[in-house]
Design a protein around this motif. Structure first.
Motif, PDB file in Angstrom:
ATOM      1  N   ARG A   1      -2.756  -6.700  -1.134  1.00  0.00           N
ATOM      2  CA  ARG A   1      -3.103  -5.877  -0.176  1.00  0.00           C
ATOM      3  C   ARG A   1      -3.049  -4.424  -0.744  1.00  0.00           C
ATOM      4  O   ARG A   1      -2.428  -4.063  -1.373  1.00  0.00           O
ATOM      5  CB  ARG A   1      -2.546  -6.173   0.982  1.00  0.00           C
ATOM      6  CG  ARG A   1      -1.058  -5.994   1.242  1.00  0.00           C
ATOM      7  CD  ARG A   1      -0.235  -5.575   2.663  1.00  0.00           C
ATOM      8  NE  ARG A   1       1.069  -5.418   2.744  1.00  0.00           N
ATOM      9  CZ  ARG A   1       1.539  -4.406   2.441  1.00  0.00           C
ATOM     10  NH1 ARG A   1       0.977  -3.205   2.284  1.00  0.00           N
ATOM     11  NH2 ARG A   1       2.974  -4.441   2.439  1.00  0.00           N
ATOM     12  N   ASN A   2      -3.969  -3.756   0.275  1.00  0.00           N
ATOM     13  CA  ASN A   2      -3.590  -2.139  -0.194  1.00  0.00           C
ATOM     14  C   ASN A   2      -2.066  -2.008  -0.071  1.00  0.00           C
ATOM     15  O   ASN A   2      -1.420  -2.034   1.090  1.00  0.00           O
ATOM     16  CB  ASN A   2      -4.329  -1.520   0.945  1.00  0.00           C
ATOM     17  CG  ASN A   2      -5.885  -1.543   0.631  1.00  0.00           C
ATOM     18  OD1 ASN A   2      -6.517  -2.310  -0.347  1.00  0.00           O
ATOM     19  ND2 ASN A   2      -6.630  -1.112   1.449  1.00  0.00           N
ATOM     20  N   PHE A   3      -1.506  -1.001  -0.829  1.00  0.00           N
ATOM     21  CA  PHE A   3      -0.177  -0.582  -0.850  1.00  0.00           C
ATOM     22  C   PHE A   3       0.741  -1.551  -0.704  1.00  0.00           C
ATOM     23  O   PHE A   3       1.506  -1.423  -0.279  1.00  0.00           O
ATOM     24  CB  PHE A   3       0.006   0.474   0.320  1.00  0.00           C
ATOM     25  CG  PHE A   3      -0.478   1.781   0.389  1.00  0.00           C
ATOM     26  CD1 PHE A   3       0.140   2.833  -0.214  1.00  0.00           C
ATOM     27  CD2 PHE A   3      -1.853   1.938   0.727  1.00  0.00           C
ATOM     28  CE1 PHE A   3      -0.474   4.099  -0.402  1.00  0.00           C
ATOM     29  CE2 PHE A   3      -2.464   3.287   0.594  1.00  0.00           C
ATOM     30  CZ  PHE A   3      -1.794   4.285   0.096  1.00  0.00           C
ATOM     31  N   GLY A   4       0.667  -2.587  -1.432  1.00  0.00           N
ATOM     32  CA  GLY A   4       1.362  -3.741  -1.657  1.00  0.00           C
ATOM     33  C   GLY A   4       1.868  -3.675  -2.986  1.00  0.00           C
ATOM     34  O   GLY A   4       1.761  -2.549  -3.828  1.00  0.00           O
ATOM     35  N   THR A   5       2.597  -4.817  -3.537  1.00  0.00           N
ATOM     36  CA  THR A   5       3.200  -4.762  -4.619  1.00  0.00           C
ATOM     37  C   THR A   5       3.000  -5.844  -5.591  1.00  0.00           C
ATOM     38  O   THR A   5       2.993  -7.022  -5.131  1.00  0.00           O
ATOM     39  CB  THR A   5       4.700  -4.876  -4.360  1.00  0.00           C
ATOM     40  OG1 THR A   5       5.116  -3.690  -3.665  1.00  0.00           O
ATOM     41  CG2 THR A   5       5.743  -5.028  -5.820  1.00  0.00           C
ATOM     42  N   VAL A   6       2.869  -5.717  -6.972  1.00  0.00           N
ATOM     43  CA  VAL A   6       2.572  -6.578  -7.853  1.00  0.00           C
ATOM     44  C   VAL A   6       3.718  -6.543  -8.988  1.00  0.00           C
ATOM     45  O   VAL A   6       4.138  -5.593  -9.418  1.00  0.00           O
ATOM     46  CB  VAL A   6       1.180  -5.933  -8.738  1.00  0.00           C
ATOM     47  CG1 VAL A   6       1.102  -7.231  -9.856  1.00  0.00           C
ATOM     48  CG2 VAL A   6       0.114  -6.055  -8.019  1.00  0.00           C
ATOM     49  N   SER A   7       4.415  -7.782  -8.777  1.00  0.00           N
ATOM     50  CA  SER A   7       5.720  -7.847  -9.649  1.00  0.00           C
ATOM     51  C   SER A   7       5.376  -8.649 -10.852  1.00  0.00           C
ATOM     52  O   SER A   7       4.730  -9.947 -10.526  1.00  0.00           O
ATOM     53  CB  SER A   7       6.583  -8.853  -8.627  1.00  0.00           C
ATOM     54  OG  SER A   7       7.809  -8.981  -9.347  1.00  0.00           O
TER      55      SER A   7
END
Length: 389
Positions: free
Chosen positions: A300-306
């Motif tokens: 999602r927008n302003f989410g995090t990819v770890s």
């Protein structure tokens, strides 16, 4: 002693090699009671990791009993049962003092070589190429542990090896993957890859407050284990992952996306994955980052990819336009294992998680070469192999 050694792509052997010796006053020698084959070991088996040499001892998930201690090591004594982190860390340098043990400035004697590829060097690792120190690994009867007054954690009496062993790597790695998502409670987390690290990421995401975990793979046994851990599962061969995640999140995307696959993603039918394979096969590329691309698009927008899947070199066609225009945060690291050990040991002791759930195969060291192939080919329901030297 006997050890599993590398002799080229697809060629792991159980050889007789010299016993390790104390080389520094902070060293310890352990008699290995349990070790494991890690998914990242398969990158070596497949010939993806550079700077391996014939006869190198494999393995970085190891525990055992201390049988010898260097004169300057006051933290351990003969007879202690310990788990050994895969990251070799001095405990005294700038990064170790900040808790970034996997960036230790002192433990990689070949740091100049690593810096040529990556700009700077991470810590040395057990059994993971001469680019990262050329240290002998722990798929062996004995292991020399440098800086052993910093790394190993003592195992409480009564805790079986099977519960403690994965503190060496995959439990902290899966936990870090979830922790980097900055979960506050109630989130949807999508996880690509239901191998051992992905399985621990699933359970760790729930421990840290996620409301829903969507786990993506295609191997039936892995998907079944993910469901047993509470995840909703998607088979990437059966459905369009982007469309399904958008449907499940009402068009918003997952709050956080975890890439637990890394360089050897096995995607089917997509143009980018076919191109990745061609580039790697013709030495025009180093990695196959299909999963990372998909994780970016599904976040999602302003989410995090770890990112905890292993990548080795330069990645092509990463959708940075998507990431920057939608405000994504990227978090990634080789796990600073020592940082997590006290917390995770406590969670095991409290009964919040039993790491042994992931084990599907237990065998002798001599069976290791065959089990490398079984694990790589995902035969016989193989998800995690533990070896007993």
């Amino acid at each position: 002693m006997k050890a599993l050694t590398w002799h080229g792509k697809g060629d792991i052997r159980c050889d007789s090699v010299a016993d390790p010796q104390i080389q520094d006053g902070r060293d310890a020698i352990i008699k290995v009671t349990s070790c494991a084959i890690c998914g990242s070991d398969l990158h070596i088996y497949d010939g993806v990791i550079p700077a391996m040499e014939h006869g190198d001892i494999m393995g970085h998930e190891t525990m055992g009993e201390v049988v010898e201690v260097g004169r300057d090591n006051k933290a351990l004594k003969v007879g202690d049962r310990v788990v050994v982190p895969f990251t070799i860390s001095c405990g005294q340098c700038f990064f170790c003092q900040k808790g970034f043990f996997s960036a230790c400035e002192r433990s990689n004697p070949n740091k100049e070589k690593a810096a040529k590829l990556w700009g700077n060097s991470p810590a040395g690792l057990f059994g993971y190429s001469h680019l990262l120190g050329g240290y002998a690994g722990g798929q062996a009867e004995y292991l020399r542990v440098p800086y052993a007054d910093v790394g190993p954690i003592k195992v409480p009496d009564g805790m079986p090896d099977e519960q403690a062993l994965f503190l060496s790597d995959i439990f902290p790695t899966g936990y870090m993957a979830a922790e980097m998502c900055d979960l506050k409670g109630g989130e949807t987390v999508a996880i690509w890859g239901c191998g051992p690290v992905g399985q621990f990421a699933i359970r760790s995401a729930f421990l840290l407050g996620a409301e829903r975990v969507i786990a993506i793979d295609t191997v039936p046994e892995r998907l079944e284990m993910a469901r047993a851990g509470g995840a909703m599962t998607l088979d990437f061969k059966e459905e369009d992952i982007y469309d399904r995640i958008m449907e499940l999140t009402h068009g918003r995307g997952a709050d956080a996306c975890i890439d637990a696959v890394g360089t050897e993603a096995n995607a089917t039918g997509s143009f980018d994955s076919v191109l990745d394979r061609i580039k790697v096969a013709t030495f025009m590329g180093t990695d196959r980052p299909h999963v990372l691309r998909q994780a970016i698009h599904c976040c999602r927008n302003f989410g995090t990819v770890s990112i905890v899947g292993v990548y080795g070199g330069f990645l092509d066609k990463i959708p940075m336009g998507s990431a920057i225009n939608r405000g994504l945060t990227f978090r990634m690291a080789q796990t600073p294992v020592q940082r997590y050990l006290p917390t995770l040991m406590e969670r095991i002791q409290k009964g919040e998680i039993d790491p042994s759930f992931v084990i599907t195969h237990t065998a002798s060291l001599s069976e290791g070469p065959d089990l490398y192939k079984t694990f790589r080919d995902k035969h016989d329901g193989c998800i995690k192999v533990v070896l007993k030297p």
